[in-house]
Design a protein around this motif. Structure first.
Motif, PDB file in Angstrom:
ATOM      1  N   ALA A 225       0.841  -1.194   0.000  1.00  0.00           N
ATOM      2  CA  ALA A 225       0.000   0.000   0.000  1.00  0.00           C
ATOM      3  C   ALA A 225       0.875   1.243   0.000  1.00  0.00           C
ATOM      4  CB  ALA A 225      -0.916  -0.016   1.221  1.00  0.00           C
ATOM      5  N   SER A 226       1.920   1.203   0.810  1.00  0.00           N
ATOM      6  CA  SER A 226       2.829   2.331   0.895  1.00  0.00           C
ATOM      7  C   SER A 226       3.429   2.656  -0.466  1.00  0.00           C
ATOM      8  CB  SER A 226       3.925   2.004   1.903  1.00  0.00           C
ATOM      9  OG  SER A 226       4.854   3.053   1.985  1.00  0.00           O
ATOM     10  N   ARG A 227       3.933   1.626  -1.131  1.00  0.00           N
ATOM     11  CA  ARG A 227       4.521   1.841  -2.453  1.00  0.00           C
ATOM     12  C   ARG A 227       3.494   2.376  -3.433  1.00  0.00           C
ATOM     13  NH1 ARG A 227       9.562  -0.117  -3.551  1.00  0.00           N
ATOM     14  NH2 ARG A 227       9.169   0.109  -5.766  1.00  0.00           N
ATOM     15  N   GLU A 228       2.301   1.782  -3.376  1.00  0.00           N
ATOM     16  CA  GLU A 228       1.223   2.187  -4.279  1.00  0.00           C
ATOM     17  C   GLU A 228       0.918   3.675  -4.114  1.00  0.00           C
ATOM     18  OE1 GLU A 228      -0.412   0.504  -6.546  1.00  0.00           O
ATOM     19  OE2 GLU A 228      -1.915   2.044  -7.010  1.00  0.00           O
ATOM     20  N   ILE A 229       0.805   4.095  -2.868  1.00  0.00           N
ATOM     21  CA  ILE A 229       0.516   5.504  -2.601  1.00  0.00           C
ATOM     22  C   ILE A 229       1.647   6.387  -3.107  1.00  0.00           C
ATOM     23  CG2 ILE A 229       0.213   7.219  -0.778  1.00  0.00           C
ATOM     24  CD1 ILE A 229      -1.071   4.995   0.914  1.00  0.00           C
ATOM     25  N   LEU A 230       2.859   5.980  -2.778  1.00  0.00           N
ATOM     26  CA  LEU A 230       4.036   6.763  -3.158  1.00  0.00           C
ATOM     27  C   LEU A 230       4.139   6.926  -4.673  1.00  0.00           C
ATOM     28  CD1 LEU A 230       5.618   7.888  -0.955  1.00  0.00           C
ATOM     29  CD2 LEU A 230       7.098   5.898  -0.936  1.00  0.00           C
ATOM     30  N   GLU A 231       3.921   5.836  -5.385  1.00  0.00           N
ATOM     31  CA  GLU A 231       4.043   5.900  -6.841  1.00  0.00           C
ATOM     32  C   GLU A 231       2.930   6.727  -7.456  1.00  0.00           C
ATOM     33  OE1 GLU A 231       4.330   1.853  -8.163  1.00  0.00           O
ATOM     34  OE2 GLU A 231       6.271   1.585  -7.168  1.00  0.00           O
ATOM     35  N   THR A 232       1.712   6.557  -6.928  1.00  0.00           N
ATOM     36  CA  THR A 232       0.597   7.363  -7.416  1.00  0.00           C
ATOM     37  C   THR A 232       0.887   8.842  -7.212  1.00  0.00           C
ATOM     38  OG1 THR A 232      -0.910   5.583  -6.761  1.00  0.00           O
ATOM     39  CG2 THR A 232      -1.878   7.726  -7.249  1.00  0.00           C
ATOM     40  N   ALA A 233       1.384   9.148  -6.028  1.00  0.00           N
ATOM     41  CA  ALA A 233       1.661  10.553  -5.709  1.00  0.00           C
ATOM     42  C   ALA A 233       2.706  11.129  -6.654  1.00  0.00           C
ATOM     43  CB  ALA A 233       2.122  10.675  -4.262  1.00  0.00           C
ATOM     44  N   LEU A 234       3.810  10.432  -6.810  1.00  0.00           N
ATOM     45  CA  LEU A 234       4.882  10.958  -7.665  1.00  0.00           C
ATOM     46  C   LEU A 234       4.383  11.124  -9.103  1.00  0.00           C
ATOM     47  CD1 LEU A 234       7.725  11.922  -7.933  1.00  0.00           C
ATOM     48  CD2 LEU A 234       8.504   9.582  -8.290  1.00  0.00           C
ATOM     49  N   ARG A 235       3.567  10.175  -9.540  1.00  0.00           N
ATOM     50  CA  ARG A 235       3.042  10.263 -10.907  1.00  0.00           C
ATOM     51  C   ARG A 235       2.161  11.504 -11.058  1.00  0.00           C
ATOM     52  NH1 ARG A 235      -1.709   8.599 -12.790  1.00  0.00           N
ATOM     53  NH2 ARG A 235      -2.159   7.228 -11.032  1.00  0.00           N
ATOM     54  N   LEU A 236       1.254  11.688 -10.116  1.00  0.00           N
ATOM     55  CA  LEU A 236       0.349  12.829 -10.212  1.00  0.00           C
ATOM     56  C   LEU A 236       1.098  14.149 -10.071  1.00  0.00           C
ATOM     57  CD1 LEU A 236      -2.722  11.467  -8.232  1.00  0.00           C
ATOM     58  CD2 LEU A 236      -2.505  11.824 -10.685  1.00  0.00           C
ATOM     59  N   PHE A 237       2.054  14.179  -9.153  1.00  0.00           N
ATOM     60  CA  PHE A 237       2.845  15.398  -8.991  1.00  0.00           C
ATOM     61  C   PHE A 237       3.534  15.742 -10.303  1.00  0.00           C
ATOM     62  CE2 PHE A 237       3.569  14.534  -4.182  1.00  0.00           C
ATOM     63  CZ  PHE A 237       2.300  15.000  -3.923  1.00  0.00           C
ATOM     64  N   THR A 238       4.115  14.730 -10.937  1.00  0.00           N
ATOM     65  CA  THR A 238       4.832  14.963 -12.186  1.00  0.00           C
ATOM     66  C   THR A 238       3.884  15.407 -13.287  1.00  0.00           C
ATOM     67  OG1 THR A 238       6.394  13.224 -11.563  1.00  0.00           O
ATOM     68  CG2 THR A 238       6.390  13.917 -13.869  1.00  0.00           C
ATOM     69  N   GLU A 239       2.708  14.765 -13.330  1.00  0.00           N
ATOM     70  CA  GLU A 239       1.770  15.057 -14.414  1.00  0.00           C
ATOM     71  C   GLU A 239       1.160  16.439 -14.296  1.00  0.00           C
ATOM     72  OE1 GLU A 239       0.199  10.457 -15.096  1.00  0.00           O
ATOM     73  OE2 GLU A 239      -1.207  12.028 -14.511  1.00  0.00           O
ATOM     74  N   GLN A 240       0.730  16.785 -13.085  1.00  0.00           N
ATOM     75  CA  GLN A 240      -0.045  18.032 -12.962  1.00  0.00           C
ATOM     76  C   GLN A 240       0.514  19.022 -11.962  1.00  0.00           C
ATOM     77  OE1 GLN A 240      -3.597  16.836 -10.479  1.00  0.00           O
ATOM     78  NE2 GLN A 240      -3.631  15.104 -11.901  1.00  0.00           N
TER      79      GLN A 240
END
Lengths: 202, 202
Positions: free
Chosen positions: B23-38
């Motif tokens: 879950a931790s990794r999932e959250i972290l990766e989602t966050a980094l992706r969204l930060f990068t995208e928008q």
DNA sequence: GTCAGATTGGCAGCGACTGCCAAGTAACGA
DNA sequence: TCGTTACTTGGCAGTCGCTGCCAATCTGAC
């Protein structure tokens, strides 16, 4: 009109402006008093507004953020800094130039006590420190075009070197003010600044 | 349990822990992706939680603040830093000691690309910069007892001098990473670090 | 299978901050 | 003197990060 009119250049001095300035001072003094009494984080905007006799909405119109209530006039800081540094002789040593800038902004405080209280709050409150450091970065970037020409262009790109030099000067100012507060305002900040810089450039 | 378990030392590896880490990794990766995208400021916690498939409440239990979603493991950073610096020979030059610490924490990034993206976000987002600078101050204070003994006690109080020296090293790291990002990740950060330090100590 | 302990999600709430709208007031001309 | 105009003010609702609380759920051990 986010900023309270600068006192000095042909103040229109209409009733409006005078009232605004009065309200501004009232808010500022209330804020500093409450911050000192109960701490920055423990003081809410609602409380400051209540005690200063204005609405929260109005308070936010005078000062955009809570930090601005302590930071004083950021534009004035910026201007004094750039004016001082821009006014230094072209062939002066970079470190002397920056030293002059630091001394000029230190002279901006109304009094010894005000300076001490501001520095004390600044160095003891995490959120304020973060805010100051961020503003500091802005000032550093402002100084970039004034400092870059003073570096030896033959030694490679001047931009990162100028950034490093400027940031180091501010860093020494921060350490100096921190030490000054820890010593309860004894001695001269500029002496501490010089000591810090000497330690770095040793 | 605010921190995701460190991978390495005898992981209990129960289903719970594995699930948590996932879950931790999932959250972290989602966050980094969204930060990068928008962008960082444009991404809300609600959105990250939604796309990562957890509730906001749970997300905040894994990571205490929004910044932690980008900052990676702060405790690891601190430990590597203090371990590296504490492990340097007692008679080594302070600047060499600090250089070793800087190099060690730079090696903490998973990849060249991850490092670049993190630095890029960091240097282009005001709120992140402020947060980093504040954390940096904490690290600097951690280093104080490790650096002070390495300074000449005969030259006056070592505390402010140690603070100045440490802060200067971090400043050079910041300028170096900023320049590195501006150059699109070309060259070695440590070379830029050395150049900055040379400009300061010139 | 059951029980204790931990995890989770939802909800209400706080504090800084913003947009919007209506009410009030100073300034200026008729 | 009386509008008219331009600007200021306050209140309200809403956003976003973040926290406390409580009930539902799940895991591992007995």
């Amino acid at each position: 009109m986010e900023q309270h009119a600068a006192t000095g250049t042909g103040a229109p001095s209409t009733l409006w402006h005078r009232t605004r300035q009065l309200a501004s001072r009232e808010i500022l003094e209330t804020a500093l008093r409450l911050f000192t009494e109960q701490g920055y984080d423990e003081t809410t905007i609602a409380q400051i507004a209540r005690e200063a006799g204005v609405s929260q909405r109005t308070l936010f119109r005078y000062f955009g953020t809570k930090e601005d209530l302590l930071g004083g006039d950021q534009d004035r800081f910026r201007q004094v800094l750039t004016d001082t540094i821009g006014g230094q002789p072209a062939d002066a040593d970079v470190w002397d130039v920056l030293r002059a800038g630091v001394a000029a902004v230190l002279a901006l405080h109304d009094s010894h006590e005000q300076a001490r209280e501001r520095f004390r709050l600044l160095h003891s409150t995490a959120s304020l420190r973060a805010g100051w450091l961020e503003k500091r970065l802005g000032f550093q970037e402002d100084l970039l075009p004034l400092v870059e020409p003073r570096l030896d262009a033959a030694a490679g790109s001047t931009t990162p070197r100028a950034r490093a030099v400027i940031a180091t000067a501010f860093t020494c100012l921060d350490v100096a003010s921190m030490t000054w507060v820890a010593d309860d305002g004894a001695g001269d900040i500029m002496d501490l600044y010089d000591a810090c810089l000497a330690a770095v450039r040793g």
